[in-house]
Design an enzyme around this catalytic site. Structure first.
Site, short mmCIF file in Angstrom:
data_model
loop_
_atom_site.label_atom_id
_atom_site.label_comp_id
_atom_site.label_asym_id
_atom_site.label_seq_id
_atom_site.Cartn_x
_atom_site.Cartn_y
_atom_site.Cartn_z
CG HIS A 130 -0.45 0.23 2.53
ND1 HIS A 130 -0.15 -0.78 3.42
CD2 HIS A 130 -0.16 1.38 3.18
CE1 HIS A 130 0.30 -0.27 4.55
NE2 HIS A 130 0.30 1.05 4.44
CG ASP B 234 0.49 -4.14 2.85
OD1 ASP B 234 0.99 -3.64 1.83
OD2 ASP B 234 -0.25 -3.52 3.62
CB SER C 58 2.74 1.78 6.37
OG SER C 58 1.47 1.82 6.98
#
Length: 709
Positions: A84, A220, A644
């Site tokens: 992402h 991810d 992240s």
């Protein structure tokens, strides 16, 4: 006073009876946490993590693209981050012919690695406490305005002096709401190329439904490479990758760039966030996402065009729902109020502490005043500017104001920028979606904001269109030139200053100018004024907390809020019990992906290749000792947005995985932290390597890495 305050900071950071899990620690001060970290299981030293005297782990961690973290995993600048985090670039490089979002992308040679103009990686080289220098000249008698001027001048001088002798970009960052300052030396890499990414059915498996929740089965990750002077970057340090996996109770730490937290807000502010602002944002985004979903399900081209937009809206939308629920279930506001009662009692013990009490009490009326302007800003950004046409039209405001006296080179520069913006805009624009969003958002905007405090365009809809928003939207999209790429380019090619007045009358330009004029004339100055008051009061309130907490709550840890600077957070692997009769384990496996599979729902489609590997149990050396393919795991590391892509590391400092999310129950952790439910979610590095190697066959990347079996 300054020396006493800094002594207090040092004391707080040295407290040995602190609770594990919570805290975002400044790496240059990590020696103060070393004993606790080693007692929890760490086998390396703080100097191995952060050092300016030799290579250390800090030399392998970067701020990726300004909003995520990435880590270097080879001596050729190979970089891992989340899917992402790389999503915008995967989408930008995608076309219908080469749909990398759906099919994945794997550069089988360095020559196939794709340039990403504008993408940067920032690496911290050194940081230095300059609090005394920044606060030099400030006394108890200094007014807030004088303080701001002195600090600004001191920071300017510090930066100018440091920059003269450094090859790196220097900044001065504030910590503890203006009670501490650090000078940062950062190296900026501006040649970052895309190397690999799994298909979205893997990298975004579960979509919005699974976002922010556990158990999770998302691969991810995406892969990039840093180049320097046109060649793969040779880092001072790169992470060794562990294939050993994790066990319940294992020590872990996360090294990354957390974005923003507000752990020290007063109760009145937490209430405003959770019960006033966030519910409005969630409601507006829900309506927009429903429209996106309807059109994306019908057309694969539209699905691709709006994938990144959907992801951007959906991420915050679901997070804020979790924050609202978490604050309520955790009784966060009540706990803040109880703390403030103890704080006031402490303040009342001596006259010298009264300024701290006044700071807290004075915050309430300012937040009350601020609410009106926050709501106006929220509706402008979440409703008005969610209409893509209007956000695009805002680019034309300057061109609509040029005159015959405007230098031609200035006009040419504007036209060049607008042509570039136009190409980008129309690549991923679908007018039927935008028209429906416009009707929905303008209806909500008009209903929520009073006639005497809203953009004039909303009142014009009432007057000229008798409140019929749909008729106005038909007029808006029917009359503007800005819905046609061909017409816009023709206008720009033939633009003359005499045509500026016509452009200024374009309905889309009129609408967005009305919204922005209202904001500038009625909201901006008051918002800044309120923010200034709040920041000054919170600084004093923070100073009071830094003195009060060691005395009243010696077991409570105090650490600076996240501010997009490099931090270390540590905790242990383990499941949790979010509610009665519900218990979660600490890891997920490929079995769970197959159990969730639903070929009728895009987010739960399992690719044929992944099925083949699963059916054959062909996991290679990446299988866990239990024989299964582990996908993700949770631990008690205090993370937030910006983390992240951060490396999650074991006791030896080896890479275990990539942090990518938090649990739904713990999304409130930006405001209030509860270690029993605030958990971070990471993709297991073994699943990442399995996908690179066995799934994609991109073994050249595996060969670059240093892997500990």
């Amino acid at each position: 006073m300054k020396r006493t305050l800094l002594t207090t900071i040092a004391f707080i950071l040295c407290v040995s009876t602190l609770r594990a899990d919570e805290g975002m620690w400044i790496p240059a001060l990590l020696q103060r946490n070393e004993a606790e970290m080693q007692a929890m299981g760490m086998k390396i030293t703080a100097d191995d993590i952060y050092s300016i005297n030799h290579s250390s782990m800090k030399d392998a961690v970067v701020l990726f693209g300004g909003g995520c973290t990435g880590e270097i995993v080879s001596d050729q600048g190979l970089l891992l981050t989340n899917h992402h985090c790389g999503f915008d670039w995967i989408q930008k490089h995608s076309t219908i012919e080469h749909d990398y979002l759906t099919e994945g992308f794997w550069a089988m040679t360095m020559e196939e690695e794709l340039p990403c103009p504008g993408l940067t990686a920032k690496m911290l080289r050194n940081m230095e406490d300059v609090t005394d220098k920044v606060l030099a000249g400030i006394t108890d008698q200094t007014t807030d305005d004088e303080r701001a001027q002195i600090i600004a001048e001191n920071i300017k001088n510090i930066k100018e002096s440091a920059q003269k002798d450094s090859q790196y970009k220097v900044t001065v960052e504030s910590f503890y709401i203006g009670n501490q300052y650090f000078l940062m030396y950062n190296e900026i890499f501006d040649d970052v190329r895309m190397v690999g990414a799994p298909p979205s059915n893997i990298g975004k498996f579960g979509g919005d439904t699974d976002n922010w929740v556990w158990p999770r089965h998302t691969g991810d990750f995406s892969i990039f490479r840093i180049y320097k002077d046109g060649k793969p970057y040779k880092p001072d340090y790169h992470f060794t990758i562990s294939l050993k996996g994790v066990e319940e109770g294992d020590f872990t730490f996360v090294f990354g760039y957390p974005a923003r937290t507000n752990e020290y807000l007063p109760a009145v502010a937490v209430n405003q966030e959770a019960n006033v602002i966030y519910p409005v944002v969630v409601d507006l985004r829900t309506q927009i996402l429903n429209i996106y979903n309807k059109y994306q399900e019908k057309d694969p081209v539209v699905r691709l065009q709006y994938a990144s937009k959907h992801a951007g809206l959906g991420n915050g939308w679901k997070k804020w729902m979790g924050v609202i629920e978490g604050i309520r279930n955790f009784k966060g506001i009540e706990k803040k109020q109880a703390f403030e009662e103890a704080y006031i009692n402490w303040c009342q013990e001596t006259r010298a502490r009264m300024k701290y009490m006044h700071a807290l009490r004075d915050l309430a009326p300012v937040y009350e005043e601020y609410e009106k302007y926050r709501m106006a800003t929220t509706y402008l950004t979440e409703a008005g500017l969610s209409i893509e046409l209007l956000e695009y039209a805002a680019n034309f405001a300057k061109l609509a104001e040029v005159t015959k006296d405007t230098p031609q080179e200035e006009i040419d520069e504007l036209i060049g920028e607008l042509k570039e913006a136009t190409t980008v805009f129309f690549k991923d624009y679908y007018q039927p979606i935008d028209e429906e969003v416009a009707i929905t958002m303008l209806t909500a905007y008009s209903a929520a904001q009073p006639e005497d405090f809203r953009p004039e365009i909303l009142n014009e809809i009432d007057r000229k269109f008798k409140g019929d928003v749909e008729s106005y939207v038909d007029y808006l999209f029917g009359k503007t030139v800005l819905t046609s790429e061909e017409k816009v380019m023709a206008m720009l090619d033939n633009f003359k200053p005499s045509k500026a007045k016509k452009l200024a009358k374009d309905p889309a330009v009129v609408a967005v100018n009305s919204m922005m004029d209202f904001y500038v004339e009625n909201v901006l100055a008051k918002s800044r004024e309120c923010n200034e008051k709040i920041n000054n009061l919170r600084r004093v309130y923070m100073e009071g907390q830094m003195k009060m907490i060691p005395e009243v709550y010696p077991e409570k840890r105090l650490y600076p809020d996240a501010n997009f600077t490099l931090r270390v957070t540590y905790g242990k692997v383990g499941g949790f019990k979010p509610k009665d009769a519900v218990t979660y384990g600490y890891f997920t496996t490929l079995d769970g992906i197959m159990q969730k599979e639903n070929p009728d729902i895009y987010d739960y489609v399992v690719t044929e290749r992944l099925h083949e590997l699963y059916d054959a149990k062909d996991y290679g050396r990446y299988a866990d000792k239990d024989g299964s393919m582990h996908v993700a795991f949770i631990a008690g590391n205090h993370t937030t947005g910006g983390n992240s892509g951060s490396p999650i590391l074991n006791a030896n400092g080896e890479l275990l995985g990539l942090n990518f999310d938090r649990t739904w129950e713990g999304t409130m952790s930006d405001l209030i932290y509860d270690p029993s439910i605030c958990k971070n979610i990471s993709v297991d590095i073994r699943y990442v390597l399995f996908l690179i190697d066995k799934y994609a066959g991109c073994t050249r990347l595996i060969d670059e890495m240093t892997i500990a079996e």
